[in-house]
Design an enzyme around this catalytic site. Structure first.
Site, PDB file in Angstrom:
ATOM      1  N   HIS A  13      73.491  40.532   1.050  1.00  0.00           N
ATOM      2  CA  HIS A  13      73.085  39.251   0.468  1.00  0.00           C
ATOM      3  C   HIS A  13      74.068  38.114   0.751  1.00  0.00           C
ATOM      4  O   HIS A  13      73.808  36.977   0.379  1.00  0.00           O
ATOM      5  CB  HIS A  13      72.916  39.427  -1.038  1.00  0.00           C
ATOM      6  CG  HIS A  13      74.231  39.737  -1.703  1.00  0.00           C
ATOM      7  ND1 HIS A  13      74.894  40.925  -1.484  1.00  0.00           N
ATOM      8  CD2 HIS A  13      75.010  39.014  -2.537  1.00  0.00           C
ATOM      9  CE1 HIS A  13      76.032  40.918  -2.168  1.00  0.00           C
ATOM     10  NE2 HIS A  13      76.128  39.768  -2.813  1.00  0.00           N
ATOM     11  N   ASP A  14      75.218  38.431   1.341  1.00  0.00           N
ATOM     12  CA  ASP A  14      76.205  37.400   1.668  1.00  0.00           C
ATOM     13  C   ASP A  14      76.222  37.076   3.157  1.00  0.00           C
ATOM     14  O   ASP A  14      76.985  36.215   3.590  1.00  0.00           O
ATOM     15  CB  ASP A  14      77.620  37.882   1.293  1.00  0.00           C
ATOM     16  CG  ASP A  14      77.811  38.076  -0.200  1.00  0.00           C
ATOM     17  OD1 ASP A  14      77.186  37.329  -0.990  1.00  0.00           O
ATOM     18  OD2 ASP A  14      78.582  38.971  -0.583  1.00  0.00           O
TER      19      ASP A  14
ATOM     20  N   ASP B 207      75.429  46.942  -9.723  1.00  0.00           N
ATOM     21  CA  ASP B 207      76.479  46.123  -9.130  1.00  0.00           C
ATOM     22  C   ASP B 207      77.498  45.822 -10.226  1.00  0.00           C
ATOM     23  O   ASP B 207      77.208  45.115 -11.179  1.00  0.00           O
ATOM     24  CB  ASP B 207      75.852  44.817  -8.596  1.00  0.00           C
ATOM     25  CG  ASP B 207      76.571  44.291  -7.382  1.00  0.00           C
ATOM     26  OD1 ASP B 207      77.813  44.295  -7.407  1.00  0.00           O
ATOM     27  OD2 ASP B 207      75.895  43.868  -6.424  1.00  0.00           O
TER      28      ASP B 207
ATOM     29  N   ASP C  21      81.829  45.113  -6.872  1.00  0.00           N
ATOM     30  CA  ASP C  21      82.079  43.790  -6.325  1.00  0.00           C
ATOM     31  C   ASP C  21      83.583  43.544  -6.153  1.00  0.00           C
ATOM     32  O   ASP C  21      84.361  43.830  -7.072  1.00  0.00           O
ATOM     33  CB  ASP C  21      81.495  42.773  -7.319  1.00  0.00           C
ATOM     34  CG  ASP C  21      81.325  41.399  -6.735  1.00  0.00           C
ATOM     35  OD1 ASP C  21      80.571  41.259  -5.769  1.00  0.00           O
ATOM     36  OD2 ASP C  21      81.944  40.443  -7.264  1.00  0.00           O
TER      37      ASP C  21
ATOM     38  N   GLU D  12      83.523  47.074  -2.624  1.00  0.00           N
ATOM     39  CA  GLU D  12      83.529  46.000  -1.625  1.00  0.00           C
ATOM     40  C   GLU D  12      84.964  45.528  -1.399  1.00  0.00           C
ATOM     41  O   GLU D  12      85.658  45.173  -2.348  1.00  0.00           O
ATOM     42  CB  GLU D  12      82.676  44.820  -2.127  1.00  0.00           C
ATOM     43  CG  GLU D  12      82.608  43.679  -1.126  1.00  0.00           C
ATOM     44  CD  GLU D  12      82.207  42.333  -1.737  1.00  0.00           C
ATOM     45  OE1 GLU D  12      81.670  41.491  -1.012  1.00  0.00           O
ATOM     46  OE2 GLU D  12      82.445  42.116  -2.948  1.00  0.00           O
TER      47      GLU D  12
HETATM   48  C1  GLC Z   1      81.040  39.416  -3.752  1.00  0.00           C
HETATM   49  C2  GLC Z   1      79.536  39.285  -3.764  1.00  0.00           C
HETATM   50  C3  GLC Z   1      79.184  37.831  -3.647  1.00  0.00           C
HETATM   51  C4  GLC Z   1      79.765  37.104  -4.828  1.00  0.00           C
HETATM   52  C5  GLC Z   1      81.265  37.349  -4.948  1.00  0.00           C
HETATM   53  C6  GLC Z   1      81.761  36.944  -6.295  1.00  0.00           C
HETATM   54  O1  GLC Z   1      81.594  39.039  -2.544  1.00  0.00           O
HETATM   55  O2  GLC Z   1      78.976  40.075  -2.770  1.00  0.00           O
HETATM   56  O3  GLC Z   1      77.800  37.634  -3.587  1.00  0.00           O
HETATM   57  O4  GLC Z   1      79.526  35.743  -4.711  1.00  0.00           O
HETATM   58  O5  GLC Z   1      81.601  38.713  -4.808  1.00  0.00           O
HETATM   59  O6  GLC Z   1      81.261  37.798  -7.285  1.00  0.00           O
END
Ligand code: GLC
Ligand code: CA
Length: 551
Positions: free
Chosen positions: A319-320, A101, A203, A245
């Site tokens: 995970h979110d 990640d 991310d 993402e």
């Molecule tokens: C992304 C991750 C999340 C995190 C955010 C900041 O959205 O998936 O879990 O809190 O980025 O890094």
């Protein structure tokens, strides 16, 4: 039509591990890398080809590792670099690659760059971050808000300037305008690639290029220049799987990232289908009734837009996000049926599927009743804001139980034993009390488990070119309970039907889907023939393969 060449990540299924909650090897209540290694045989049995590992780097864990203080060290609670190397080797021995990640929109405030940057305005690393003078009244330079609640600017008293943080104040945003910073990131990526990783999940990649003075915090003008530069400077000539993402991605934008001649990424995670189920003003904190027609229209639009170029990622959870079966299915009476239905409905779409840990068991949201049970920084910050705004606590807890991030973060349910077999100690977050019935041990002993359906789907993807390359065709687009689509190659067609409701539903099958073939997978009696009409049981779903004479 010539069949496009197949990339390895088009036939593989990715499994996401949230290390903190997966398996604890030493009883401290926190999942770790040796714990993951001990479960590789389980993952090999499921058949996945890739593990996306949420961050395992050194971190003060303000956001559970999405706040990195050293990109080239492993957090001690997760293990050592030697453990990590062993994970790569043991996974590879089972045909599984590891995705790291890559969190490079921001670092932790404990990263040595930031520690140095805040010493003085002329520090060596000052410009690695985004600093601005206070507004005339001494307040923040702009009214930009952080995703986790509150202002996105925090004053650094020692140097008299504000720094930008789109997430928590302990996650300062990096300044991608600085070429030296960019070079340092690419070098770090190459260091991990040389250790044998299979690629990166990136991310919030859409946020790296910003122009804060013009109010642009996502999809800035230089975004694709940076991603192309990153590609050239690191993974470009490798077989790496890269997935960015982007909560703001449109289908057109996804083509820029993943188009054949773009030299950027393999694919992006888009969230339109997730946000389509959110409340217009209150977002995810206010539950909203599930709308299948809306969901189908979003998924179809992405399928059609990326039909000939680019590539989709397919997922219900991460995970979110809340647990898939609780969000899009029925986590009560029809839990098993609806979890299988969701798997079938998703895995036949065109793209690479991602399975979030425990989804293959049909794990559900948690029924927390007190704020003291929550751990997620976003939930805790939002709670403070809602409380200050005078909203009743019970309403907030209901919203957090429906959509909050802790739902996905309760420990993986391995057995019916104490703490679900996750730890011999006290877990950092409570185990979902339903582990006694819902756990991996029970699933492996049951040939009709949700796990068995996932295993079948993952295997089919490796066997059937039509599942990978077939043209997508949507059917029954306005039907409020049933999703139906086909995947088509000149010599084969897969027809997929899924009832998203708890009712028995009778549907008229469109002519294109009628015919007899082989039952590929289903959650009821095998279906081999589609006639004019079909009666579906609650949450029934299946796929039929029809071989077509070459034409
Ligand atoms: C992304 C991750 C999340 C995190 C955010 C900041 O959205 O998936 O879990 O809190 O980025 O890094
Ligand atoms: Ca541990």
């Amino acid at each position: 039509m010539t069949e496009p060449s197949t990339r390895w990540w088009q036939t593989a299924t990715v499994y996401q591990i949230y290390p903190r909650s997966f398996a604890d090897s030493n009883g401290d209540g926190i999942g770790d890398i040796p714990g993951i290694i001990s479960k590789l045989d389980y993952l090999a049995r499921l058949g996945i080809g890739v593990i996306w590992l949420s961050p395992v780097f050194a971190s003060p864990m303000d956001d559970n590792g999405y706040d990195i203080s050293d990109y080239q060290a492993i957090a001690p609670e997760f293990g050592t670099l030697a453990d990590f190397d062993r994970l790569i080797a043991e996974a590879r021995a089972r045909g599984i690659g590891i995705l790291l990640d890559l969190v490079v929109n921001h670092t932790s405030d404990e990263h040595r760059w930031f520690v140095d940057a805040r010493v003085s305005r002329t520090s060596r690393y000052r410009d690695y971050y985004v600093w601005r003078d206070p507004a005339a009244d001494g307040g923040p330079p702009t009214d930009l808000q952080s995703t986790f609640g509150g202002p996105a600017w925090t004053l650094d008293p020692a140097t008299g300037q504000y720094y930008l943080h789109q997430f928590s104040r302990r996650q300062p945003d990096l300044n991608w305008e600085n070429p030296e910073l960019r070079a340092a990131i690419y070098q770090m990526m190459n260091w991990w690639l040389a250790r044998g990783i299979a690629g990166f999940r990136m991310d919030v990649i859409n946020l790296i290029a910003k122009d804060v003075d013009r109010g642009i915090t996502a999809d800035g003008p230089k975004l694709h220049d940076y991603v192309q530069e990153m590609n050239r400077a690191s993974f470009g000539n490798s077989e790496a799987l890269t997935v960015g993402e982007s909560w703001t991605a449109t289908p057109e934008g996804a083509l820029l990232y993943s188009g054949r001649d773009r030299n950027e990424l393999s694919m992006v995670f888009q969230f339109e289908h997730v946000m389509a189920q959110w409340h217009e003003t209150w977002g995810k904190w206010q539950p909203k009734p599930f709308d299948l027609v809306r969901l189908k229209s979003v998924l179809s639009r992405w399928q059609y837009a990326l039909a000939d170029d680019g590539w989709n990622s397919l997922f219900w959870g991460n995970h979110d996000l809340p647990r898939a079966v609780s969000k899009y299915g029925d986590d009560g009476r029809y839990r098993v049926q609806s979890a299988k239905k969701l798997a079938i409905a998703l895995h036949f779409l065109k793209g690479t599927p991602y399975v979030y840990q425990g989804e293959e068991l049909g794990m559900t949201n948690v029924p927390f009743t007190a704020m003291s049970q929550f751990r997620d920084i976003e939930t805790l910050n939002m709670h403070r804001l809602h409380r200050d705004a005078g909203l009743p606590e019970a309403d907030f807890i209901a919203g957090a139980n429906a959509n909050g991030r802790d739902n996905a973060r309760t420990p993986m349910q391995w057995t019916a034993g104490p703490e679900a077999g996750f730890t011999t100690g006290t877990p950092w977050i409570e185990v979902n009390p339903n582990y006694v019935a819902i756990n991996a041990e029970a699933a492996l002993a049951d040939e009709n488990s949700v796990f068995a359906t996932y295993r079948k789907l993952i295997a089919l993807r490796r066997q059937l070119p039509v599942m990978v390359h077939g043209r997508y065709e949507a059917h029954l687009e306005d039907h409020q309970q049933v999703m139906a689509y086909s995947r088509v190659l000149p010599d084969a067609r897969i027809n997929v039907v899924a009832n998203f409701s708890a009712n028995t539903v009778t549907v008229t099958i469109p002519p294109a889907m009628r015919g007899t073939g082989t039952a590929l997978v289903g959650n009821g009696a095998p279906v081999t023939t589609l006639g004019e009409e079909l009666q579906l049981a609650p949450y029934q779903a299946f796929a039929v393969l029809v071989e077509v004479g070459a034409d």
